[in-house]
Write a protein that holds these residues in place. Sequence first.
Motif, PDB file in Angstrom:
ATOM      1  N   UNK A 152      17.192  -2.785  18.459  1.00  0.00           N
ATOM      2  CA  UNK A 152      16.532  -2.629  19.809  1.00  0.00           C
ATOM      3  C   UNK A 152      17.222  -3.942  20.752  1.00  0.00           C
ATOM      4  N   UNK A 153      17.335  -4.818  20.101  1.00  0.00           N
ATOM      5  CA  UNK A 153      18.097  -5.847  20.892  1.00  0.00           C
ATOM      6  C   UNK A 153      19.437  -5.759  21.197  1.00  0.00           C
ATOM      7  N   UNK A 154      20.253  -4.607  20.658  1.00  0.00           N
ATOM      8  CA  UNK A 154      21.484  -4.288  20.882  1.00  0.00           C
ATOM      9  C   UNK A 154      21.589  -3.270  21.755  1.00  0.00           C
ATOM     10  N   UNK A 155      20.683  -2.683  22.326  1.00  0.00           N
ATOM     11  CA  UNK A 155      20.595  -1.665  23.340  1.00  0.00           C
ATOM     12  C   UNK A 155      19.888  -2.114  24.499  1.00  0.00           C
ATOM     13  N   UNK A 156      20.666  -1.845  25.444  1.00  0.00           N
ATOM     14  CA  UNK A 156      19.998  -2.050  26.858  1.00  0.00           C
ATOM     15  C   UNK A 156      18.892  -1.323  27.574  1.00  0.00           C
ATOM     16  N   UNK A 157      18.145  -2.066  28.296  1.00  0.00           N
ATOM     17  CA  UNK A 157      17.151  -1.408  28.861  1.00  0.00           C
ATOM     18  C   UNK A 157      15.807  -1.491  28.239  1.00  0.00           C
ATOM     19  N   UNK A 158      14.869  -0.618  28.396  1.00  0.00           N
ATOM     20  CA  UNK A 158      13.604  -1.015  27.664  1.00  0.00           C
ATOM     21  C   UNK A 158      13.582  -0.274  26.421  1.00  0.00           C
ATOM     22  N   UNK A 159      12.748  -0.843  25.508  1.00  0.00           N
ATOM     23  CA  UNK A 159      12.947  -0.541  24.323  1.00  0.00           C
ATOM     24  C   UNK A 159      11.704   0.625  23.711  1.00  0.00           C
ATOM     25  N   UNK A 160      12.097   1.828  24.194  1.00  0.00           N
ATOM     26  CA  UNK A 160      11.189   2.922  23.758  1.00  0.00           C
ATOM     27  C   UNK A 160      11.337   3.300  22.356  1.00  0.00           C
ATOM     28  N   UNK A 161      10.206   3.233  21.729  1.00  0.00           N
ATOM     29  CA  UNK A 161       9.892   3.593  20.271  1.00  0.00           C
ATOM     30  C   UNK A 161      10.598   4.918  19.652  1.00  0.00           C
ATOM     31  N   UNK A 162      10.399   5.885  20.811  1.00  0.00           N
ATOM     32  CA  UNK A 162      10.811   7.083  20.187  1.00  0.00           C
ATOM     33  C   UNK A 162      12.196   7.213  19.932  1.00  0.00           C
ATOM     34  N   UNK A 163      13.152   6.551  20.891  1.00  0.00           N
ATOM     35  CA  UNK A 163      14.687   6.628  20.971  1.00  0.00           C
ATOM     36  C   UNK A 163      14.961   5.923  19.650  1.00  0.00           C
ATOM     37  N   UNK A 164      14.114   4.722  19.433  1.00  0.00           N
ATOM     38  CA  UNK A 164      14.784   4.144  18.107  1.00  0.00           C
ATOM     39  C   UNK A 164      14.430   4.945  16.699  1.00  0.00           C
ATOM     40  N   UNK A 165      13.250   5.635  16.680  1.00  0.00           N
ATOM     41  CA  UNK A 165      12.799   6.510  15.881  1.00  0.00           C
ATOM     42  C   UNK A 165      13.841   7.417  15.497  1.00  0.00           C
ATOM     43  N   UNK A 166      14.249   8.068  16.574  1.00  0.00           N
ATOM     44  CA  UNK A 166      15.255   9.110  16.404  1.00  0.00           C
ATOM     45  C   UNK A 166      16.826   8.647  15.834  1.00  0.00           C
TER      46      UNK A 166
ATOM     47  N   UNK B 157       0.672  -1.171  -0.189  1.00  0.00           N
ATOM     48  CA  UNK B 157       0.096  -0.153  -0.024  1.00  0.00           C
ATOM     49  C   UNK B 157       0.956   1.173  -0.060  1.00  0.00           C
ATOM     50  N   UNK B 158       2.024   1.203   0.800  1.00  0.00           N
ATOM     51  CA  UNK B 158       2.914   2.209   0.666  1.00  0.00           C
ATOM     52  C   UNK B 158       3.873   2.585  -0.070  1.00  0.00           C
ATOM     53  N   UNK B 159       4.265   1.352  -0.980  1.00  0.00           N
ATOM     54  CA  UNK B 159       5.308   1.366  -1.841  1.00  0.00           C
ATOM     55  C   UNK B 159       6.787   1.336  -0.827  1.00  0.00           C
ATOM     56  N   UNK B 160       6.732   0.815   0.303  1.00  0.00           N
ATOM     57  CA  UNK B 160       7.677   0.803   1.213  1.00  0.00           C
ATOM     58  C   UNK B 160       8.509  -0.307   1.500  1.00  0.00           C
ATOM     59  N   UNK B 161       9.719  -0.144   1.992  1.00  0.00           N
ATOM     60  CA  UNK B 161      10.461  -1.112   2.521  1.00  0.00           C
ATOM     61  C   UNK B 161       9.897  -1.272   3.975  1.00  0.00           C
ATOM     62  N   UNK B 162       9.657  -2.589   4.580  1.00  0.00           N
ATOM     63  CA  UNK B 162       9.121  -2.823   5.907  1.00  0.00           C
ATOM     64  C   UNK B 162      10.331  -3.769   6.495  1.00  0.00           C
ATOM     65  N   UNK B 163      10.645  -2.942   7.848  1.00  0.00           N
ATOM     66  CA  UNK B 163      11.580  -3.776   8.799  1.00  0.00           C
ATOM     67  C   UNK B 163      10.741  -4.033   9.888  1.00  0.00           C
ATOM     68  N   UNK B 164      11.045  -5.536  10.045  1.00  0.00           N
ATOM     69  CA  UNK B 164      10.494  -6.082  11.264  1.00  0.00           C
ATOM     70  C   UNK B 164      11.555  -5.917  12.360  1.00  0.00           C
ATOM     71  N   UNK B 165      10.889  -5.364  13.524  1.00  0.00           N
ATOM     72  CA  UNK B 165      12.094  -4.964  14.596  1.00  0.00           C
ATOM     73  C   UNK B 165      11.525  -5.558  15.868  1.00  0.00           C
ATOM     74  N   UNK B 166      12.367  -6.717  16.131  1.00  0.00           N
ATOM     75  CA  UNK B 166      11.817  -7.286  17.562  1.00  0.00           C
ATOM     76  C   UNK B 166      12.263  -6.460  18.772  1.00  0.00           C
ATOM     77  N   UNK B 167      11.361  -6.258  19.710  1.00  0.00           N
ATOM     78  CA  UNK B 167      11.623  -5.433  20.911  1.00  0.00           C
ATOM     79  C   UNK B 167      12.551  -6.511  21.969  1.00  0.00           C
ATOM     80  N   UNK B 168      13.243  -5.635  22.574  1.00  0.00           N
ATOM     81  CA  UNK B 168      14.383  -6.193  23.659  1.00  0.00           C
ATOM     82  C   UNK B 168      13.224  -6.631  25.013  1.00  0.00           C
ATOM     83  N   UNK B 169      13.203  -5.524  25.620  1.00  0.00           N
ATOM     84  CA  UNK B 169      12.389  -5.560  26.732  1.00  0.00           C
ATOM     85  C   UNK B 169      11.121  -4.646  26.678  1.00  0.00           C
TER      86      UNK B 169
END
Length: 210
Positions: A74-88, A28-40
């Motif tokens: 997100x698996x390579x970063x310690x602590x909770x997986x906050x989406x906003x940090x990942x998006x930045x 629908x978006x003509x986009x690449x989609x990344x599946x991103x598993x959360x750590x915590x």
Amino acid sequence: MKPLAIFGGTFDPIHLGHLSVAWEASELLDAEVRLMPASIPPHRSSPTASAPQRVDMLRAALRGQSRLSLDTRELDRSGPSYTIDTLHEFRQEWGARPLVLLLGADAFAGLRSWHRWRELFDVTHIGVLNRPGVDACIPLELERIVAPRRTDDPAVIGAQPCGRVIELAVTPLEISATRIRELLAAGRDPRYLLPAGLFDDPALLAPYRG
């Protein structure tokens, strides 16, 4: 440059419901989609399978196709997986490339409970995955903020780096990861609920076997 869409989750395990909606969103978006598993995950209990085990399952599920790929940051970063940090982090990496955070309608309705949720619109578009012909029911306060950002034109998403909300009519499959774990623990094979690649190596589903 095509939009880059991010589809996060525990993927415990990855199942056909995840893959189906991610694939449709990509079309629908003509986009690449990344599946991103959360750590915590901040909003739920820890996954049954370990991070390396979930990555192995995702790699097996995504093998041999083109639209969907795996992102393990997100698996390579310690602590909770906050989406906003990942998006930045994505924004720093990709500059002005359009980013789209894919969310189910229920998750979008609860957006105000997310960490620094108002910042999301500064770094990403949001694609709301919903059933065809069904409008997402969201709180009035959130709708006031979202209303001026809405578009139904994927071209708008591709022309701007962030800030818009688009409803994506996908075909959700009623598949429950919890039910899959129960079936596996009982010694059964949920053959048509999981990607075929997960059955190629018995070790992939071992974390859930009773």
